[in-house]
Design an enzyme around this catalytic site. Structure first.
Site, PDB file in Angstrom:
ATOM      1  CE1 TYR A 138      -3.770   1.077  -0.668  1.00 26.04           C
ATOM      2  CE2 TYR A 138      -3.663   2.996   1.314  1.00 26.04           C
ATOM      3  CZ  TYR A 138      -4.122   2.226  -0.107  1.00 26.04           C
ATOM      4  OH  TYR A 138      -5.676   2.916  -0.128  1.00 26.04           O
ATOM      5  NE  ARG A 191      -8.705  12.509  -3.579  1.00 25.77           N
ATOM      6  CZ  ARG A 191      -7.909  12.218  -2.437  1.00 25.77           C
ATOM      7  NH1 ARG A 191      -7.034  12.659  -2.739  1.00 25.77           N
ATOM      8  NH2 ARG A 191      -8.358  11.220  -2.110  1.00 25.77           N
ATOM      9  CE  LYS A 209      -7.536   2.512   1.020  1.00 27.72           C
ATOM     10  NZ  LYS A 209      -7.425   2.938   2.441  1.00 27.72           N
ATOM     11  CD  GLU A 281      -9.740   4.401  -1.510  1.00 24.29           C
ATOM     12  OE1 GLU A 281      -9.057   5.144  -0.353  1.00 24.29           O
ATOM     13  OE2 GLU A 281     -10.430   3.303   0.118  1.00 24.29           O
ATOM     14  CG  ASP A 282      -7.666   7.680  -3.635  1.00 24.28           C
ATOM     15  OD1 ASP A 282      -7.864   8.080  -2.627  1.00 24.28           O
ATOM     16  OD2 ASP A 282      -6.462   6.603  -4.680  1.00 24.28           O
ATOM     17  CG  ASP A 304     -10.373   4.893   3.484  1.00 23.16           C
ATOM     18  OD1 ASP A 304     -10.896   4.217   5.064  1.00 23.16           O
ATOM     19  OD2 ASP A 304      -9.366   4.576   3.466  1.00 23.16           O
ATOM     20  CG  ASP A 305     -10.248   8.973  -0.068  1.00 24.86           C
ATOM     21  OD1 ASP A 305      -9.372   8.445   0.365  1.00 24.86           O
ATOM     22  OD2 ASP A 305     -10.822   8.377  -1.074  1.00 24.86           O
ATOM     23  CG  ASN A 446      -0.933   9.014   2.135  1.00 26.11           C
ATOM     24  OD1 ASN A 446       0.624   9.508   3.148  1.00 26.11           O
ATOM     25  ND2 ASN A 446      -1.851   8.699   2.460  1.00 26.11           N
TER      26      ASN A 446
END
Length: 590
Positions: A138, A191, A209, A281-282, A304-305, A446
């Protein structure tokens, strides 16, 4: 070697009727997880796997660990060298090989190859060497893997749903070989971490993930489904790359985008039922908030973000109170970054303070200030702000830069979620240290290259007084003869246990109180020996026990709020969580 019989001599149809639920509520169709580790099982695929087919099936392949008896029973004689290795010896050999690679991407590719070849050994390796291998599978390495995903792509690891599949998404879901899906991680690649629009190459994120869902949260690999929604990309470099694996067109937006996502969400519920967890996610900010708001009332969804990051940061803040003193309400917070991560964290902090002081959230929000690309978010800017920033527009004169905002607000906690590296400058950190005995500095962006500052910079510029945590890992730092161990505010602390808690309780919706329960559970796992090193998170070496504890607390809150459908409630939820967890230990084949 085909047969219609499964373990115990029952037909597949009879086994399906039994509806045995173990492993976090996933149907154990072939009796694998309901068997103890020393019981014999049958390596089923569509028929009994044997010979060359068995060696090519990652779910059942054991490499050189097949016994003499198994070689005879499954037509493996001559297909393997004569030596027989234990799983522990295989693990030792592979770790030796991995440590010889100097380039992190080489380690990532070696781990992905192993996952495609021998699933159980992959998870055994990851579980038992989690602190060493987590940065490989990850963040930060997964970021580079996504950037180069077209070049390193070998075989599909999830479902790709593009605009070409519009009107056929239910059929596409049925193409996936596993039927009992419990968790879907989905991205549209717009993103990816702090790296921007990577389009279809964002698939590395859902794959990574879900590896962690299994390794850290104990969900069975067959219950996990990675999905990439490909609506094009606005990344010119990818559009001009002849090896790009996605749609070569500009991103679809508006009605076309919304219709595709709506068809996907409808098909997911139709194919997998009410209790399947969909983790966004993203996604870019505008879509992330909209999707979460739109589908939270009708689906079991989690971003999650926004929510995972918020929960793990809140846990760190709650734990840090043991080092800096006071209650959460006594502190003042300043964020650099007002996107989905920043506003998500801010809202959860406000909710926790509101819960603690039993006051309205409108009041507790006033303790939290946000800086975006245009400066401090203040009420005079309210008309031009995006909707998710408006609750954070407080009365104050306009302030342009971060340093001026730090001097004006005098926060006790500085949190970076901007995705822009090197923004916590020497002057900013020194200013924080000038009015705080122990400034709390969280550089969350990150991968490592995008971190607002390094651990060494935070400790050096604050003269060793900062309490520091980051999104990506940093090595320990020695300053004035003392060794400081930086904490990592990694979402992997939260989402695997959170997901397990939702699944084992049969939750049908995600409520903010479940996120607060997860944060409080994680904070409670930080021990005095961790605080003595300046850590505000527990070591990852205990992550499975931590995940079980978080799952138990999340499940308990879900039962309390009436969100659970799996009845009766188990008496000991921690023990139940541990019993649900997938084991990567090899089984003996009959």
């Amino acid at each position: 070697m085909a047969s219609t019989m499964v373990n115990g001599g029952h037909s597949v149809e009879e086994e399906e009727k039994k509806n045995v639920t173990v492993g976090g509520g996933v149907e154990d169709l072939y009796g694998e997880d309901s068997a103890t580790e020393d019981q014999l099982i049958t390596p089923w695929t569509v028929s009994v796997a044997s010979g060359y087919t068995l060696l090519r099936d990652p779910h059942h392949n054991k490499g050189l660990a097949f016994t003499e008896k198994e070689k005879d029973a499954h037509y493996l004689r001559g297909l393997l060298p004569p030596a027989i290795f234990t799983q522990e010896l295989q693990e030792k050999k592979l770790m030796n090989i991995l440590r010889q690679y100097k380039v992190p991407l080489q380690r990532y590719m070696a781990m992905m190859d192993l996952q495609e070849r021998n699933e159980k050994l992959f998870y055994k390796l990851l579980i038992e060497n989690v602190e060493e291998l987590l940065p490989v599978v990850y963040t930060p390495t997964v970021g580079e893997a996504c950037q180069k995903y077209g070049s390193i792509f070998r075989r599909p690891q999830g479902l790709y749903i593009s605009l070409k599949e519009k009107g056929k998404i239910l059929e596409v879901l049925k193409n996936w070989p596993e039927r009992n899906i419990q968790v879907i991680v989905v991205t549209d690649g717009e993103r990816i971490l702090g790296l921007g629009d990577l389009g279809c190459q964002g698939m590395g994120i859902p794959v990574g993930k879900l590896s962690l869902y299994t390794a850290l949260g104990g969900l069975r690999p067959s219950a996990c489904l990675p999905v990439t929604i490909d609506v094009g990309t606005n990344n010119e470099q990818l559009l001009n790359d002849e090896f790009y694996i996605g749609l070569k067109q500009k991103r679809a937006t508006g009605k076309e985008y919304a219709e595709l996502l709506d068809e996907f969400m409808t098909a997911v519920k139709q194919n997998y039922g009410e209790k399947v967890l969909v983790q966004f996610e993203d996604f870019a900010n505008h879509n992330a908030f909209e999707l979460l708001t739109k589908y939270s009332p009708t689906h079991l969804v989690f971003n999650d973000d926004i929510q995972g990051t918020a929960s793990v940061v809140l846990a760190g803040l709650l734990a840090a109170l043991n080092l800096v003193g006071g209650t959460l309400a006594d502190h003042k917070f300043l964020f650099l970054g007002a996107g989905e991560a920043g506003t998500g964290i801010a809202e959860l902090i406000a909710l926790e303070i509101s819960k603690q002081i039993k006051g309205p959230i409108e009041e507790t929000r006033k303790k939290i200030w946000l800086v975006d690309s245009k400066g401090l978010i203040v009420s005079s800017r309210k008309e031009s702000l995006q909707h998710f920033k408006k609750p954070w527009a407080h009365e104050h004169e306009p302030v342009k830069g971060l340093l001026d905002a730090v001097k004006a607000i005098k926060p006790t906690v500085l949190i970076g979620s901007s995705g822009v590296g090197k923004t916590f400058t020497k002057e900013v950190v020194e200013a924080m240290a000038s009015f705080n005995e122990k400034p709390l500095i969280l550089a969350l962006s990150n991968p490592t290259s995008q971190s607002e500052c390094t651990a060494e910079e935070a400790y050096t510029w604050s003269k060793g007084r900062a309490i520091f945590a980051s999104g990506s890992p940093f090595d320990p730092v020695e300053y004035n003869g003392k060794v400081f161990v930086p904490g990592q505010a990694n979402n992997a602390y939260i989402f695997p246990g959170f997901g397990l808690g939702l699944i084992m309780s049969g939750a049908i919706r995600v409520h903010d109180d479940l996120l607060l329960a997860a944060s409080e559970a994680l904070a409670a796992q930080v021990k005095q020996e961790n605080f003595d090193k300046g850590l505000i998170y527990p070591p990852f070496s205990n992550i499975r026990k931590i995940s079980a504890y978080i799952a138990a607390k999340v499940a308990a809150k879900a039962y309390e709020l009436g969100l659970s459908s799996r009845l009766p409630r188990p008496k000991d939820l921690v023990q139940h969580a541990e019993s649900c967890m997938y084991s990567p230990v090899y089984r003996c084949y009959r």
